[in-house]
Scaffold this motif. Structure first.
Motif, PDB file in Angstrom:
ATOM      1  N   GLY A 108       7.311   4.209   9.892  1.00 12.20           N
ATOM      2  CA  GLY A 108       6.518   3.349   9.031  1.00 12.20           C
ATOM      3  C   GLY A 108       5.903   4.085   7.856  1.00 12.20           C
ATOM      4  N   ILE A 109       5.511   5.348   8.089  1.00  8.27           N
ATOM      5  CA  ILE A 109       4.949   6.154   6.994  1.00  8.27           C
ATOM      6  C   ILE A 109       5.966   6.288   5.878  1.00  8.27           C
ATOM      7  N   ALA A 110       7.197   6.634   6.245  1.00  7.10           N
ATOM      8  CA  ALA A 110       8.252   6.772   5.234  1.00  7.10           C
ATOM      9  C   ALA A 110       8.539   5.425   4.573  1.00  7.10           C
ATOM     10  N   ASN A 111       8.597   4.384   5.390  1.00 10.44           N
ATOM     11  CA  ASN A 111       8.928   3.048   4.899  1.00 10.44           C
ATOM     12  C   ASN A 111       7.910   2.546   3.885  1.00 10.44           C
ATOM     13  N   LYS A 112       6.640   2.575   4.269  1.00 15.62           N
ATOM     14  CA  LYS A 112       5.609   1.992   3.404  1.00 15.62           C
ATOM     15  C   LYS A 112       5.266   2.878   2.214  1.00 15.62           C
ATOM     16  N   THR A 113       5.409   4.199   2.378  1.00 12.67           N
ATOM     17  CA  THR A 113       5.214   5.076   1.213  1.00 12.67           C
ATOM     18  C   THR A 113       6.255   4.763   0.155  1.00 12.67           C
ATOM     19  N   ALA A 114       7.491   4.591   0.610  1.00 10.40           N
ATOM     20  CA  ALA A 114       8.556   4.221  -0.325  1.00 10.40           C
ATOM     21  C   ALA A 114       8.289   2.837  -0.919  1.00 10.40           C
ATOM     22  N   GLY A 115       7.750   1.929  -0.079  1.00  8.18           N
ATOM     23  CA  GLY A 115       7.431   0.597  -0.590  1.00  8.18           C
ATOM     24  C   GLY A 115       6.356   0.632  -1.653  1.00  8.18           C
ATOM     25  N   ALA A 116       5.348   1.486  -1.442  1.00 10.11           N
ATOM     26  CA  ALA A 116       4.284   1.620  -2.438  1.00 10.11           C
ATOM     27  C   ALA A 116       4.828   2.195  -3.740  1.00 10.11           C
ATOM     28  N   VAL A 221       4.134 -10.293   5.440  1.00 12.95           N
ATOM     29  CA  VAL A 221       4.751 -10.616   4.148  1.00 12.95           C
ATOM     30  C   VAL A 221       3.779 -11.400   3.270  1.00 12.95           C
ATOM     31  N   ILE A 222       3.021 -12.310   3.863  1.00 17.33           N
ATOM     32  CA  ILE A 222       2.010 -13.033   3.080  1.00 17.33           C
ATOM     33  C   ILE A 222       1.020 -12.042   2.469  1.00 17.33           C
ATOM     34  N   ALA A 223       0.540 -11.102   3.282  1.00 10.45           N
ATOM     35  CA  ALA A 223      -0.443 -10.129   2.789  1.00 10.45           C
ATOM     36  C   ALA A 223       0.115  -9.298   1.649  1.00 10.45           C
ATOM     37  N   ALA A 224       1.380  -8.863   1.783  1.00 15.10           N
ATOM     38  CA  ALA A 224       1.959  -7.975   0.771  1.00 15.10           C
ATOM     39  C   ALA A 224       2.456  -8.727  -0.452  1.00 15.10           C
ATOM     40  N   ASP A 225       3.086  -9.907  -0.242  1.00 14.61           N
ATOM     41  CA  ASP A 225       3.751 -10.604  -1.339  1.00 14.61           C
ATOM     42  C   ASP A 225       2.834 -11.560  -2.101  1.00 14.61           C
ATOM     43  N   SER A 226       1.706 -11.938  -1.503  1.00 12.61           N
ATOM     44  CA  SER A 226       0.831 -12.900  -2.189  1.00 12.61           C
ATOM     45  C   SER A 226      -0.283 -12.228  -2.966  1.00 12.61           C
ATOM     46  N   ILE A 227      -0.541 -10.955  -2.713  1.00 14.45           N
ATOM     47  CA  ILE A 227      -1.755 -10.338  -3.240  1.00 14.45           C
ATOM     48  C   ILE A 227      -1.744 -10.233  -4.767  1.00 14.45           C
ATOM     49  N   ILE A 228      -0.578 -10.016  -5.366  1.00 17.94           N
ATOM     50  CA  ILE A 228      -0.514  -9.932  -6.835  1.00 17.94           C
ATOM     51  C   ILE A 228      -0.826 -11.297  -7.453  1.00 17.94           C
ATOM     52  N   MET A 250      -0.625   1.280   1.082  1.00 13.61           N
ATOM     53  CA  MET A 250      -1.274   2.562   1.367  1.00 13.61           C
ATOM     54  C   MET A 250      -2.266   2.431   2.527  1.00 13.61           C
ATOM     55  N   ALA A 251      -2.877   1.249   2.684  1.00 13.72           N
ATOM     56  CA  ALA A 251      -3.723   1.015   3.864  1.00 13.72           C
ATOM     57  C   ALA A 251      -2.891   1.093   5.130  1.00 13.72           C
ATOM     58  N   MET A 252      -1.656   0.586   5.041  1.00 19.97           N
ATOM     59  CA  MET A 252      -0.752   0.667   6.186  1.00 19.97           C
ATOM     60  C   MET A 252      -0.373   2.117   6.470  1.00 19.97           C
ATOM     61  N   VAL A 253      -0.064   2.870   5.435  1.00 16.32           N
ATOM     62  CA  VAL A 253       0.333   4.271   5.616  1.00 16.32           C
ATOM     63  C   VAL A 253      -0.789   5.065   6.270  1.00 16.32           C
ATOM     64  N   ALA A 254      -2.026   4.872   5.803  1.00 17.50           N
ATOM     65  CA  ALA A 254      -3.164   5.591   6.375  1.00 17.50           C
ATOM     66  C   ALA A 254      -3.310   5.274   7.861  1.00 17.50           C
ATOM     67  N   LEU A 297      -9.678  -6.988  -1.912  1.00 17.67           N
ATOM     68  CA  LEU A 297      -9.740  -5.798  -1.061  1.00 17.67           C
ATOM     69  C   LEU A 297      -9.569  -6.160   0.412  1.00 17.67           C
ATOM     70  N   PHE A 298     -10.085  -7.311   0.821  1.00 15.48           N
ATOM     71  CA  PHE A 298      -9.889  -7.740   2.210  1.00 15.48           C
ATOM     72  C   PHE A 298      -8.417  -8.061   2.476  1.00 15.48           C
ATOM     73  N   VAL A 299      -7.731  -8.651   1.488  1.00 14.25           N
ATOM     74  CA  VAL A 299      -6.289  -8.890   1.642  1.00 14.25           C
ATOM     75  C   VAL A 299      -5.557  -7.556   1.779  1.00 14.25           C
ATOM     76  N   ALA A 300      -5.918  -6.605   0.926  1.00 16.67           N
ATOM     77  CA  ALA A 300      -5.302  -5.280   1.006  1.00 16.67           C
ATOM     78  C   ALA A 300      -5.589  -4.610   2.347  1.00 16.67           C
ATOM     79  N   ALA A 301      -6.801  -4.821   2.865  1.00 19.51           N
ATOM     80  CA  ALA A 301      -7.196  -4.213   4.145  1.00 19.51           C
ATOM     81  C   ALA A 301      -6.382  -4.750   5.308  1.00 19.51           C
ATOM     82  N   LEU A 302      -5.708  -5.893   5.121  1.00 28.48           N
ATOM     83  CA  LEU A 302      -4.822  -6.387   6.171  1.00 28.48           C
ATOM     84  C   LEU A 302      -3.729  -5.372   6.490  1.00 28.48           C
ATOM     85  N   GLY A 303      -3.472  -4.465   5.539  1.00 28.65           N
ATOM     86  CA  GLY A 303      -2.518  -3.390   5.822  1.00 28.65           C
ATOM     87  C   GLY A 303      -2.931  -2.582   7.037  1.00 28.65           C
ATOM     88  N   MET A 304      -4.239  -2.393   7.232  1.00 34.33           N
ATOM     89  CA  MET A 304      -4.728  -1.663   8.400  1.00 34.33           C
ATOM     90  C   MET A 304      -4.485  -2.454   9.681  1.00 34.33           C
TER      91      MET A 304
END
Length: 402
Positions: A108-116, A221-228, A250-254, A297-304
């Protein structure tokens, strides 16, 4: 894509659906293919098909045809399906099942870092100046609009050619890599040495795992694709909002990194799943209850909340399946189709809420922001399902006790 093809909010989310729906159509064939050629060749084939899908973006952009873009994304999704069906169980059973979530977290670290990085690179290449372009499109003739949109569509050609080359190279590297051969630990054996289970339908925890993964991927997907789009609805510019997806990733990577160090030495993977589901419910309520940058920021925090769900569901679901592991993996991959179902539902909820508020006299900008915020309630039942699996669902190894 929304600007190039002049799409509604709901239609724009079918860009994600075209990829995720391919998991439904391709998962079982992928299981058959991997049973025939093995995990390593399966991963290589998946990468090669993804490269072909990237090349289809060339004629799609030249014609600026929405269905052609969706077809290209669908082909890439087929390749991802084969890759996922091979890679996820392979990494899960590569070592002790108790540390499966740890190995999946490393992936997941490799996956989401590349995604970021991908969102930053593609954001810079494709979203630069998009606010000015959208304003300009409202004031020019149809002929001028067509010319500008054609130029925007053509801007995707070079990035996808580069993507295709990289995918073909990695397909060859995986094909030649000396990866070890592994198989899942068999399920329990009866006294005469025959397996007591003869069908995947005899494993209730598998089906609960599939349902849980289905709702989880939809929530992620909602968290990642809707935030913009959500950030733009709140008044942020496209230049500012293009970084919001990176916040989520990056919240997911951490959190992945925490998982690598904590699982299974300090916490069990099922404990991580319980904490993730609970956090998801809390954050969803916080999104609905706030607005502006705080809500983003709360939407982004869903990555955690999302990070350790995928790594935990796989080992908890595949544990003890033995010869049924490849088929079970295909079913879990099919569950990724949740990413095709939930985002358009969210988009339709936003559209419906926005129109209702406009009819009540609310300005279009305020209506869009309010509808986008309130529609995040769809995430709460998703996280409650994950919590059920963490607490009880994964323990149900048989439908009844003899």
């Amino acid at each position: 894509m929304k600007t190039i093809n002049e799409l509604t909010e709901a239609q724009s989310y079918f860009v994600a659906s075209a990829s995720y729906i391919s998991f439904v159509f391709m998962a079982l064939p992928a299981s058959y293919i991997i049973n025939k050629i093995g995990y390593r060749k399966g991963m290589s084939l998946g990468l090669a098909i993804m490269a072909v899908g990237a090349l289809v973006f060339i004629p799609a952009s030249e014609s600026r045809t929405y269905w052609a873009f969706l077809a290209a994304i669908f082909i890439q999704g087929m390749g991802i399906t084969i890759l996922q069906t091979a890679a996820n169980p392979y990494v899960t059973i590569l070592g002790p099942i108790e540390s499966g979530a740890k190995r999946m977290a490393i992936m997941g670290i490799a996956n989401k870092t590349a995604g970021a990085l991908g969102s930053l690179i593609f954001g810079a290449l494709l979203l630069s100046g998009i606010d000015e372009v959208k304003e300009k499109l409202e004031t020019i003739s149809d002929a001028q609009k067509g010319q500008i949109l054609d130029e925007m569509a053509n801007s995707v050609i070079t990035p996808y050619i580069v993507m295709a080359i990289i995918l073909f190279v990695f397909a060859l590297l995986i094909r030649k890599a000396p990866l070890p051969h592994v198989e899942a630990v068999p399920i329990e054996e009866s006294m005469d040495g025959e397996s007591e289970k003869t069908s995947i339908f005899q494993f209730p925890h598998l089906w609960f795992g599939v349902m849980t993964l289905f709702v989880y991927v939809g929530a992620e997907v909602i968290a990642a694709d809707s935030i913009i789009a959500y950030g733009i609805s709140l008044g942020f510019s496209g230049e500012e909002a293009k970084f919001f997806t990176t916040f989520t990733l990056m919240a997911m990577v951490a959190t992945y990194i925490l998982g690598v160090f904590l699982i299974p030495k300090y916490i069990k993977q099922v404990t991580a799943l319980k904490a993730s589901a609970t956090l998801g419910v809390v954050l969803s309520l916080c999104i609905i209850s706030t607005t502006g940058y705080t809500s983003v920021l709360f939407v982004a925090a869903l990555g955690m909340a999302n990070a350790l769900v995928w790594p935990a569901i796989w080992p908890l679901t595949l544990e003890g399946l033995g010869k049924f592991t490849k088929t079970a993996s295909a079913l879990l991959i099919m569950a990724i189709a949740g990413g095709a179902i939930f985002p358009p539902i969210y988009g339709r909820m936003v559209d419906a809420g926005k129109h209702e508020l406009i009819n009540l006299g609310v300005s279009e900008i305020d209506a869009w922001a309010a509808a986008g915020t309130s529609s995040y309630w769809i995430l709460i039942p998703c996280y409650l399902m994950i919590l059920f699996f963490a607490l009880w669902g994964h323990k149900l190894k048989s439908w009844s006790k003899n």
